[in-house]
Design an enzyme around this catalytic site. Structure first.
Site, short mmCIF file in Angstrom:
data_model
loop_
_atom_site.label_atom_id
_atom_site.label_comp_id
_atom_site.label_asym_id
_atom_site.label_seq_id
_atom_site.Cartn_x
_atom_site.Cartn_y
_atom_site.Cartn_z
N LYS A 11 0.82 -1.20 0.00
CA LYS A 11 0.00 0.00 0.00
C LYS A 11 0.87 1.27 0.00
O LYS A 11 2.07 1.20 0.24
CB LYS A 11 -0.93 -0.04 1.22
N TYR A 51 -12.67 -2.20 -3.71
CA TYR A 51 -13.14 -2.28 -2.33
C TYR A 51 -14.67 -2.20 -2.23
O TYR A 51 -15.19 -1.86 -1.16
CB TYR A 51 -12.49 -1.18 -1.49
N PHE A 59 -15.52 3.44 6.97
CA PHE A 59 -14.18 3.83 6.55
C PHE A 59 -13.97 3.77 5.04
O PHE A 59 -12.86 4.00 4.56
CB PHE A 59 -13.12 2.96 7.25
N THR A 93 -5.17 -7.07 10.71
CA THR A 93 -5.43 -5.78 10.05
C THR A 93 -4.93 -4.62 10.91
O THR A 93 -4.32 -3.68 10.39
CB THR A 93 -6.96 -5.61 9.83
N ARG A 104 2.92 -6.66 9.10
CA ARG A 104 2.22 -5.49 9.66
C ARG A 104 2.79 -5.09 11.02
O ARG A 104 2.83 -3.91 11.35
CB ARG A 104 0.72 -5.77 9.73
N ASN A 114 -1.89 0.16 6.67
CA ASN A 114 -1.43 -1.11 7.25
C ASN A 114 -0.53 -1.91 6.31
O ASN A 114 -0.51 -3.14 6.34
CB ASN A 114 -2.61 -1.93 7.77
N HIS A 117 -1.98 -5.58 1.62
CA HIS A 117 -3.26 -6.26 1.49
C HIS A 117 -2.99 -7.73 1.21
O HIS A 117 -2.02 -8.05 0.52
CB HIS A 117 -4.03 -5.66 0.31
N GLU A 128 -9.34 -10.72 -7.44
CA GLU A 128 -8.44 -9.56 -7.25
C GLU A 128 -7.25 -9.63 -8.20
O GLU A 128 -6.82 -8.62 -8.75
CB GLU A 128 -7.99 -9.50 -5.79
P1 CMP Z 1 -7.40 -4.74 3.61
O1 CMP Z 1 -7.43 -6.06 4.27
O2 CMP Z 1 -6.46 -4.46 2.54
O3 CMP Z 1 -8.85 -4.44 3.01
C1 CMP Z 1 -9.79 -3.64 3.66
C2 CMP Z 1 -9.11 -2.50 4.30
O4 CMP Z 1 -9.92 -1.61 4.99
C3 CMP Z 1 -8.17 -3.04 5.35
O5 CMP Z 1 -7.10 -3.66 4.72
C4 CMP Z 1 -7.83 -1.79 6.13
O6 CMP Z 1 -6.72 -1.11 5.58
C5 CMP Z 1 -9.06 -0.97 5.91
N1 CMP Z 1 -9.75 -0.84 7.19
C6 CMP Z 1 -10.35 -1.81 7.89
N2 CMP Z 1 -10.88 -1.29 9.02
C7 CMP Z 1 -10.58 0.02 9.01
C8 CMP Z 1 -10.86 1.08 9.90
N3 CMP Z 1 -11.56 0.89 11.03
N4 CMP Z 1 -10.42 2.31 9.57
C9 CMP Z 1 -9.74 2.51 8.41
N5 CMP Z 1 -9.46 1.53 7.53
C10 CMP Z 1 -9.88 0.30 7.83
#
Ligand code: CMP
Length: 139
Positions: A11, A51, A59, A93, A104, A114, A117, A128
């Site tokens: 990311k 997404y 979010f 996450t 992470r 984070n 992905h 994907e």
């Molecule tokens: P990813 O698993 O790539 O796909 C969904 C993304 O949503 C996840 O990583 C996080 O980066 C993001 N995400 C999930 N929960 C939150 C949150 N509470 N606030 C901001 N981003 C979020």
């Protein structure tokens, strides 16, 4: 049945923080081989589509804005049990909950920023991967 491929993105925070090399090294050291890879920047419409499953989440707008804020690296990875093993390698996450030694825990800043992905199922790994790569770009 588990397939042997998963999909990942490094990311924008990983690129901004200079962690491309370290993260790719962790991925290949863990036994994944790279079947496709590109350095690119998502458009707003691409990020919204990618997404879409999170469209109702609070979010979502922040996620789309963040994922379009700078370049990413997209890749298809191969290894036995790829989806599950890659999610173990990247950790939770929320980096505060990620196991020590995971990508992470080392490189993520927050739940949003984070670092990486990882697909959450074999079905989504295929969707994907096909979203980002044509057949001719996958080796
Ligand atoms: P990813 O698993 O790539 O796909 C969904 C993304 O949503 C996840 O990583 C996080 O980066 C993001 N995400 C999930 N929960 C939150 C949150 N509470 N606030 C901001 N981003 C979020």
């Amino acid at each position: 049945m588990a397939t042997n491929r998963t999909f990942t993105m490094l990311k924008p925070d990983s690129i901004e923080n200079g962690n491309i090399g370290n993260i790719l090294q962790m991925i290949t050291d863990a036994g994944f081989s790279i079947k496709a890879m590109k350095y690119t920047q998502l458009t707003e419409s691409q990020a919204k589509e990618f997404y879409a499953v999170h469209a109702e989440r609070p979010f979502y707008a922040e996620l789309v804005e963040y994922m379009t804020s700078g370049p990413i690296i997209a890749a298809i990875l191969e290894k036995d049990n790829a989806v599950v093993d890659f999610r173990t390698l990247i950790g939770a996450t929320d980096p505060s909950e990620a196991e020590e030694g995971t990508i992470r825990s080392k490189y993520a800043e927050s739940k949003g920023r984070n670092a990486v992905h990882g697909s959450d199922s074999d079905e989504n790994a295929a969707i994907e991967g096909n979203f980002h790569f044509t057949g001719a770009e996958i080796f």
